[in-house]
Design a protein around this motif. Structure first.
Motif, mmCIF file in Angstrom:
data_model
loop_
_atom_site.group_PDB
_atom_site.id
_atom_site.type_symbol
_atom_site.label_atom_id
_atom_site.label_comp_id
_atom_site.label_asym_id
_atom_site.label_seq_id
_atom_site.Cartn_x
_atom_site.Cartn_y
_atom_site.Cartn_z
ATOM 1 N N GLU A 153 0.832 -1.201 0.000
ATOM 2 C CA GLU A 153 0.000 0.000 0.000
ATOM 3 C C GLU A 153 0.869 1.255 0.000
ATOM 4 O O GLU A 153 0.544 2.249 -0.665
ATOM 5 C CB GLU A 153 -0.920 -0.001 1.222
ATOM 6 C CG GLU A 153 -1.837 1.202 1.331
ATOM 7 C CD GLU A 153 -3.059 1.112 0.432
ATOM 8 O OE1 GLU A 153 -3.934 2.003 0.519
ATOM 9 O OE2 GLU A 153 -3.167 0.154 -0.363
ATOM 10 N N PHE A 154 1.969 1.208 0.724
ATOM 11 C CA PHE A 154 2.886 2.350 0.783
ATOM 12 C C PHE A 154 3.437 2.673 -0.602
ATOM 13 O O PHE A 154 3.521 3.848 -0.995
ATOM 14 C CB PHE A 154 4.027 2.045 1.757
ATOM 15 C CG PHE A 154 5.046 3.140 1.878
ATOM 16 C CD1 PHE A 154 4.716 4.369 2.428
ATOM 17 C CD2 PHE A 154 6.342 2.943 1.418
ATOM 18 C CE1 PHE A 154 5.661 5.387 2.526
ATOM 19 C CE2 PHE A 154 7.293 3.950 1.515
ATOM 20 C CZ PHE A 154 6.944 5.172 2.071
ATOM 21 N N LEU A 155 3.798 1.654 -1.374
ATOM 22 C CA LEU A 155 4.302 1.891 -2.730
ATOM 23 C C LEU A 155 3.208 2.451 -3.625
ATOM 24 O O LEU A 155 3.475 3.296 -4.493
ATOM 25 C CB LEU A 155 4.862 0.592 -3.322
ATOM 26 C CG LEU A 155 6.145 0.047 -2.704
ATOM 27 C CD1 LEU A 155 6.705 -1.094 -3.553
ATOM 28 C CD2 LEU A 155 7.203 1.132 -2.540
ATOM 29 N N LEU A 156 1.981 2.010 -3.425
ATOM 30 C CA LEU A 156 0.874 2.562 -4.205
ATOM 31 C C LEU A 156 0.657 4.044 -3.887
ATOM 32 O O LEU A 156 0.350 4.833 -4.781
ATOM 33 C CB LEU A 156 -0.412 1.785 -3.926
ATOM 34 C CG LEU A 156 -0.523 0.378 -4.519
ATOM 35 C CD1 LEU A 156 -1.824 -0.272 -4.078
ATOM 36 C CD2 LEU A 156 -0.428 0.410 -6.039
ATOM 37 N N VAL A 157 0.812 4.409 -2.624
ATOM 38 C CA VAL A 157 0.665 5.811 -2.233
ATOM 39 C C VAL A 157 1.746 6.652 -2.898
ATOM 40 O O VAL A 157 1.477 7.740 -3.435
ATOM 41 C CB VAL A 157 0.728 5.959 -0.698
ATOM 42 C CG1 VAL A 157 0.813 7.434 -0.301
ATOM 43 C CG2 VAL A 157 -0.490 5.311 -0.050
ATOM 44 N N ILE A 158 2.995 6.168 -2.871
ATOM 45 C CA ILE A 158 4.097 6.895 -3.515
ATOM 46 C C ILE A 158 3.821 7.058 -4.999
ATOM 47 O O ILE A 158 4.001 8.143 -5.579
ATOM 48 C CB ILE A 158 5.434 6.169 -3.293
ATOM 49 C CG1 ILE A 158 5.812 6.175 -1.813
ATOM 50 C CG2 ILE A 158 6.545 6.828 -4.119
ATOM 51 C CD1 ILE A 158 7.070 5.393 -1.517
ATOM 52 N N ASN A 159 3.359 5.978 -5.636
ATOM 53 C CA ASN A 159 3.109 6.047 -7.076
ATOM 54 C C ASN A 159 1.921 6.950 -7.393
ATOM 55 O O ASN A 159 1.894 7.602 -8.450
ATOM 56 C CB ASN A 159 2.857 4.652 -7.641
ATOM 57 C CG ASN A 159 3.079 4.593 -9.135
ATOM 58 O OD1 ASN A 159 3.965 5.264 -9.667
ATOM 59 N ND2 ASN A 159 2.279 3.806 -9.826
ATOM 60 N N PHE A 160 0.948 7.002 -6.489
ATOM 61 C CA PHE A 160 -0.185 7.899 -6.684
ATOM 62 C C PHE A 160 0.294 9.355 -6.752
ATOM 63 O O PHE A 160 -0.130 10.117 -7.630
ATOM 64 C CB PHE A 160 -1.193 7.727 -5.551
ATOM 65 C CG PHE A 160 -2.334 8.702 -5.602
ATOM 66 C CD1 PHE A 160 -3.343 8.553 -6.533
ATOM 67 C CD2 PHE A 160 -2.397 9.767 -4.715
ATOM 68 C CE1 PHE A 160 -4.404 9.462 -6.589
ATOM 69 C CE2 PHE A 160 -3.445 10.674 -4.765
ATOM 70 C CZ PHE A 160 -4.452 10.523 -5.700
ATOM 71 N N PHE A 161 1.182 9.736 -5.854
ATOM 72 C CA PHE A 161 1.716 11.097 -5.873
ATOM 73 C C PHE A 161 2.617 11.310 -7.087
ATOM 74 O O PHE A 161 2.596 12.379 -7.721
ATOM 75 C CB PHE A 161 2.482 11.391 -4.585
ATOM 76 C CG PHE A 161 1.593 11.670 -3.412
ATOM 77 C CD1 PHE A 161 0.885 12.866 -3.329
ATOM 78 C CD2 PHE A 161 1.440 10.735 -2.407
ATOM 79 C CE1 PHE A 161 0.051 13.125 -2.251
ATOM 80 C CE2 PHE A 161 0.612 10.979 -1.319
ATOM 81 C CZ PHE A 161 -0.090 12.177 -1.237
ATOM 82 N N ASN A 162 3.389 10.292 -7.438
ATOM 83 C CA ASN A 162 4.253 10.390 -8.618
ATOM 84 C C ASN A 162 3.434 10.644 -9.878
ATOM 85 O O ASN A 162 3.728 11.560 -10.660
ATOM 86 C CB ASN A 162 5.060 9.093 -8.764
ATOM 87 C CG ASN A 162 5.729 8.952 -10.115
ATOM 88 O OD1 ASN A 162 6.433 9.845 -10.596
ATOM 89 N ND2 ASN A 162 5.489 7.825 -10.772
#
Length: 298
Positions: A142-151
């Protein structure tokens, strides 16, 4: 004056070194970097997705599974078949995006290269997400998805007027899935299986409608609308296949959201396809974007 000149030169130097900066042109070395890493990370993500779709990891967390083996009956369970079809189409469109890095048209190459670093980062983050997801490390996934969402969100706001084929494969298609996956992975992460979780989910699912509506109003981006509509239908089918669907509201809401976004996207997209634009640009769009045709064709 010398100090101001030195400051401007330093800023230009930092701009040149920033891999996410927008440029009017690229050197041969910079283009080679984007071509090589875009292709490498694309193949890395594609091969990983195919492999873990049919095989579970051979090591790692005790609860290892194939990618869809962790599609638990949460309030945001998706249809494995429908979402897989979505990603097959998206991978094809991503290959079209990479193709634009190799064409002779300088404008297309520059447009593709400008989004290149964000796309490379997205591929690497989703590569990591698949490994973590299949090994049941849901919090980190989920943390990686959050980072990618902002990216991807930063990339979208900075490059919203890309040519349509580049835009879908590198931005809107991936961002739409990433947004829905935040709900999907998040529900698995918190073990959302009970009645209370479903009641909360009945409210949160309308966030998909609000998110898609924002892009339709602010950017007239019907590609985001259609993508989120399809993924909402996938969620609806996934919910309908769980136990006692008649006693639940999530699948009804998901189908309603899918239908609403589809009709709104059709209303926004159809006039442009027949050469008419009855809707004014949203107030969010600045003057430069006003003058540039949104998602212009090649």
């Amino acid at each position: 004056m010398p100090e101001n000149g030195a400051s401007e030169q330093a800023q230009r130097g930092l701009h040149a070194l920033n891999p996410f900066a927008k440029h009017d042109s690229y050197s041969r070395q910079a283009l080679l970097f984007h071509k090589a890493w875009s292709l490498i990370t694309y193949l890395l993500l594609l091969i990983t997705a195919i492999y873990y779709d049919v095989r579970a990891p051979g090591e790692g967390h005790y609860n290892r599974s194939t990618f869809w083996g962790h599609n638990f009956p949460t309030p945001f369970k998706q249809s494995a078949i429908m979402t897989s079809i979505y990603w097959i189409v998206l991978f094809v469109l991503q290959s079209v995006y990479i193709y634009h890095l190799f064409v002779e048209n300088a404008g297309s190459v520059t447009a593709a290269a400008n989004i290149g670093s964000h796309s490379i980062a997205s591929n690497l983050l989703l590569f990591g997400f698949i490994h973590l997801w299949t090994r049941s490390h849901f919090i980190l996934a989920e943390f990686l998805l959050v980072i990618n969402f902002f990216n991807l969100s930063i990339a979208y706001f900075r490059h919203s007027t890309l040519p349509r084929l580049i835009h879908i494969g590198s931005l809107s298609g991936v961002l739409a899935w990433n947004f829905v996956a935040l709900y999907w992975c998040g529900a698995v992460m918190v073990h959302a299986h009970g009645l209370a979780a479903r009641v909360v989910a009945n409210v949160f699912v309308w966030g998909v409608a609000a998110y898609g509506g924002f892009f339709l109003v602010a950017f007239k981006d019907y590609t985001m609308g259609f993508a989120l509509s399809y993924l909402s239908f996938s969620t609806g089918v996934g919910q309908f296949l769980v136990k006692n669907p008649v006693l639940q509201l999530q699948w009804i809401f998901a189908f309603a959201i899918g239908g609403l976004l589809f009709l709104l996207s059709l209303a926004v997209g159809m006039p442009g396809l027949i050469g008419r634009e009855p809707f004014k640009r949203g107030a969010v769009v600045d003057e430069d974007r006003e003058r540039a045709p949104l998602l212009a064709d090649e």
